[in-house]
Write a protein that holds these residues in place. Structure first.
Motif, PDB file in Angstrom:
ATOM      1  N   GLN A   1       0.831  -1.208   0.000  1.00 18.57           N
ATOM      2  CA  GLN A   1       0.000   0.000   0.000  1.00 18.57           C
ATOM      3  C   GLN A   1       0.867   1.259   0.000  1.00 18.57           C
ATOM      4  N   SER A   2       1.935   1.224   0.776  1.00 18.31           N
ATOM      5  CA  SER A   2       2.852   2.357   0.816  1.00 18.31           C
ATOM      6  C   SER A   2       3.488   2.575  -0.552  1.00 18.31           C
ATOM      7  N   GLY A   3       3.876   1.472  -1.197  1.00 18.92           N
ATOM      8  CA  GLY A   3       4.461   1.555  -2.537  1.00 18.92           C
ATOM      9  C   GLY A   3       3.451   2.074  -3.543  1.00 18.92           C
ATOM     10  N   ILE A   4       2.215   1.592  -3.459  1.00 22.02           N
ATOM     11  CA  ILE A   4       1.167   2.051  -4.373  1.00 22.02           C
ATOM     12  C   ILE A   4       0.909   3.541  -4.172  1.00 22.02           C
ATOM     13  N   LYS A   5       0.876   3.965  -2.903  1.00 24.86           N
ATOM     14  CA  LYS A   5       0.650   5.383  -2.595  1.00 24.86           C
ATOM     15  C   LYS A   5       1.769   6.230  -3.193  1.00 24.86           C
ATOM     16  N   LYS A   6       3.007   5.770  -3.061  1.00 24.49           N
ATOM     17  CA  LYS A   6       4.159   6.499  -3.618  1.00 24.49           C
ATOM     18  C   LYS A   6       4.030   6.605  -5.137  1.00 24.49           C
TER      19      LYS A   6
ATOM     20  N   LYS B   1      -2.478   3.490 -19.549  1.00 23.72           N
ATOM     21  CA  LYS B   1      -1.529   2.652 -18.823  1.00 23.72           C
ATOM     22  C   LYS B   1      -0.343   3.474 -18.358  1.00 23.72           C
ATOM     23  N   TYR B   2       0.189   3.083 -17.180  1.00 24.36           N
ATOM     24  CA  TYR B   2       1.423   3.699 -16.692  1.00 24.36           C
ATOM     25  C   TYR B   2       2.324   2.607 -16.136  1.00 24.36           C
ATOM     26  N   ILE B   3       3.623   2.858 -16.159  1.00 31.74           N
ATOM     27  CA  ILE B   3       4.622   1.952 -15.595  1.00 31.74           C
ATOM     28  C   ILE B   3       5.593   2.808 -14.793  1.00 31.74           C
ATOM     29  N   TYR B   4       5.773   2.460 -13.547  1.00 28.54           N
ATOM     30  CA  TYR B   4       6.709   3.175 -12.667  1.00 28.54           C
ATOM     31  C   TYR B   4       8.035   2.427 -12.663  1.00 28.54           C
ATOM     32  N   SER B   5       9.122   3.171 -12.778  1.00 27.61           N
ATOM     33  CA  SER B   5      10.455   2.572 -12.739  1.00 27.61           C
ATOM     34  C   SER B   5      11.125   2.974 -11.426  1.00 27.61           C
ATOM     35  N   PRO B   6      11.271   2.044 -10.470  1.00 26.83           N
ATOM     36  CA  PRO B   6      11.881   2.401  -9.191  1.00 26.83           C
ATOM     37  C   PRO B   6      13.372   2.741  -9.322  1.00 26.83           C
ATOM     38  N   GLU B   7      14.036   2.211 -10.338  1.00 28.72           N
ATOM     39  CA  GLU B   7      15.457   2.488 -10.520  1.00 28.72           C
ATOM     40  C   GLU B   7      15.693   3.971 -10.829  1.00 28.72           C
TER      41      GLU B   7
ATOM     42  N   PRO C   1      -4.473  16.826 -10.256  1.00 28.62           N
ATOM     43  CA  PRO C   1      -4.112  15.650  -9.445  1.00 28.62           C
ATOM     44  C   PRO C   1      -5.245  15.139  -8.553  1.00 28.62           C
ATOM     45  N   THR C   2      -6.144  16.004  -8.109  1.00 28.13           N
ATOM     46  CA  THR C   2      -7.227  15.558  -7.214  1.00 28.13           C
ATOM     47  C   THR C   2      -8.287  14.753  -7.951  1.00 28.13           C
ATOM     48  N   SER C   3      -8.314  14.864  -9.267  1.00 27.17           N
ATOM     49  CA  SER C   3      -9.340  14.150 -10.029  1.00 27.17           C
ATOM     50  C   SER C   3      -8.873  12.797 -10.543  1.00 27.17           C
ATOM     51  N   THR C   4      -7.645  12.412 -10.275  1.00 26.15           N
ATOM     52  CA  THR C   4      -7.115  11.161 -10.830  1.00 26.15           C
ATOM     53  C   THR C   4      -7.811   9.957 -10.237  1.00 26.15           C
ATOM     54  N   GLN C   5      -8.037   8.997 -11.111  1.00 24.88           N
ATOM     55  CA  GLN C   5      -8.646   7.722 -10.725  1.00 24.88           C
ATOM     56  C   GLN C   5      -7.680   6.616 -11.146  1.00 24.88           C
ATOM     57  N   PHE C   6      -7.578   5.589 -10.271  1.00 25.97           N
ATOM     58  CA  PHE C   6      -6.651   4.487 -10.559  1.00 25.97           C
ATOM     59  C   PHE C   6      -7.413   3.169 -10.608  1.00 25.97           C
ATOM     60  N   ARG C   7      -6.904   2.252 -11.432  1.00 25.66           N
ATOM     61  CA  ARG C   7      -7.450   0.888 -11.466  1.00 25.66           C
ATOM     62  C   ARG C   7      -6.373  -0.066 -11.962  1.00 25.66           C
ATOM     63  N   ASN C   8      -6.623  -1.348 -11.783  1.00 25.19           N
ATOM     64  CA  ASN C   8      -5.715  -2.412 -12.245  1.00 25.19           C
ATOM     65  C   ASN C   8      -4.277  -2.207 -11.778  1.00 25.19           C
ATOM     66  N   GLN C   9      -4.113  -1.785 -10.551  1.00 27.18           N
ATOM     67  CA  GLN C   9      -2.765  -1.559 -10.031  1.00 27.18           C
ATOM     68  C   GLN C   9      -2.178  -2.884  -9.551  1.00 27.18           C
ATOM     69  N   LYS C  10      -1.050  -3.227 -10.169  1.00 31.32           N
ATOM     70  CA  LYS C  10      -0.327  -4.441  -9.802  1.00 31.32           C
ATOM     71  C   LYS C  10       1.147  -4.125  -9.872  1.00 31.32           C
ATOM     72  N   GLY C  11       1.799  -4.231  -8.716  1.00 37.21           N
ATOM     73  CA  GLY C  11       3.232  -3.930  -8.689  1.00 37.21           C
ATOM     74  C   GLY C  11       3.474  -2.488  -9.071  1.00 37.21           C
ATOM     75  N   ASN C  12       4.298  -2.278 -10.087  1.00 40.95           N
ATOM     76  CA  ASN C  12       4.655  -0.931 -10.536  1.00 40.95           C
ATOM     77  C   ASN C  12       3.824  -0.474 -11.732  1.00 40.95           C
ATOM     78  N   CYS C  13       2.756  -1.193 -12.025  1.00 41.27           N
ATOM     79  CA  CYS C  13       1.951  -0.897 -13.208  1.00 41.27           C
ATOM     80  C   CYS C  13       0.506  -0.610 -12.818  1.00 41.27           C
ATOM     81  N   GLY C  14      -0.191   0.055 -13.711  1.00 43.92           N
ATOM     82  CA  GLY C  14      -1.595   0.323 -13.479  1.00 43.92           C
ATOM     83  C   GLY C  14      -2.167   1.192 -14.571  1.00 43.92           C
ATOM     84  N   GLU C  15      -3.398   1.628 -14.343  1.00 46.17           N
ATOM     85  CA  GLU C  15      -4.063   2.518 -15.284  1.00 46.17           C
ATOM     86  C   GLU C  15      -4.564   3.725 -14.511  1.00 46.17           C
TER      87      GLU C  15
END
Length: 174
Positions: free
Chosen positions: A95-100, A141-147, A112-126
């Motif tokens: 949850q902390s990672g998803i929040k970040k 779709k979005y992909i987060y790169s922790p590196e 930013p206040t209007s953003t909606q998220f779905r299909n969040q798995k790991g570093n990916c989501g919509e």
């Protein structure tokens, strides 16, 4: 006459000896009988003590088995508790990672206040957000790169087209 008294005296002494020997034999027989009875009582008491010892050992064995079973149950409960705590910690981390990640994605949004998220798995989501005209753009779709601590967002510019994002999605998202 003297011989008569001597023979009577000798007879009396012999009779007395026989009497005392007889009494002595009776006393010895009585002592032997008592000793035999005492021996039988000791044997019976030994049998009773042996039975008590067997019952005591059986009770100790049962008690030990109960204690062992109780310890096994306690260990199982502790293990389950630790697994549950570990799972909760994992959920908190997730949850902390998803929040970040959500915060990082929101940095790219117009509102930013209007953003909606779905299909969040790991570093990916919509993500879906409002554009400058106040309408939602549809889920992208979005992909987060922790590196690199960056977010790649579909159609953000000409490089991350739907086809490119699908290829990246297939390669990096579970």
């Amino acid at each position: 006459m003297n011989l008569k008294y001597i023979s009577i005296g000798a007879l009396a002494i012999i009779a007395a000896l026989f009497y005392f020997m007889s009494e002595s034999s009776k006393a010895t027989a009585e002592r032997l009988k008592k000793a035999e009875i005492s021996h039988q009582q000791r044997l019976e008491q030994n049998k009773i003590d042996e039975e008590k010892a067997k019952k005591s050992l059986e009770a100790q064995r049962i008690q030990t088995e109960k204690a062992r079973a109780l310890k096994a149950e306690q260990d199982k409960l502790n293990s389950q508790k630790q697994a549950k705590e570990f799972e909760q910690q994992q959920q908190v981390r997730i949850q902390s990672g998803i929040k970040k990640i959500e915060d990082k994605v929101k940095e790219l949004a117009f509102d930013p206040t209007s953003t909606q998220f779905r299909n969040q798995k790991g570093n990916c989501g919509e993500v879906n957000g409002k554009n400058r005209y106040g309408g939602y753009t549809g889920f992208k779709k979005y992909i987060y790169s922790p590196e690199t601590d960056t977010v790649s967002l579909e159609s953000l510019d000409k490089f991350y087209t739907a086809d490119v994002m699908q290829i990246l999605w297939d390669a990096q998202c579970p």
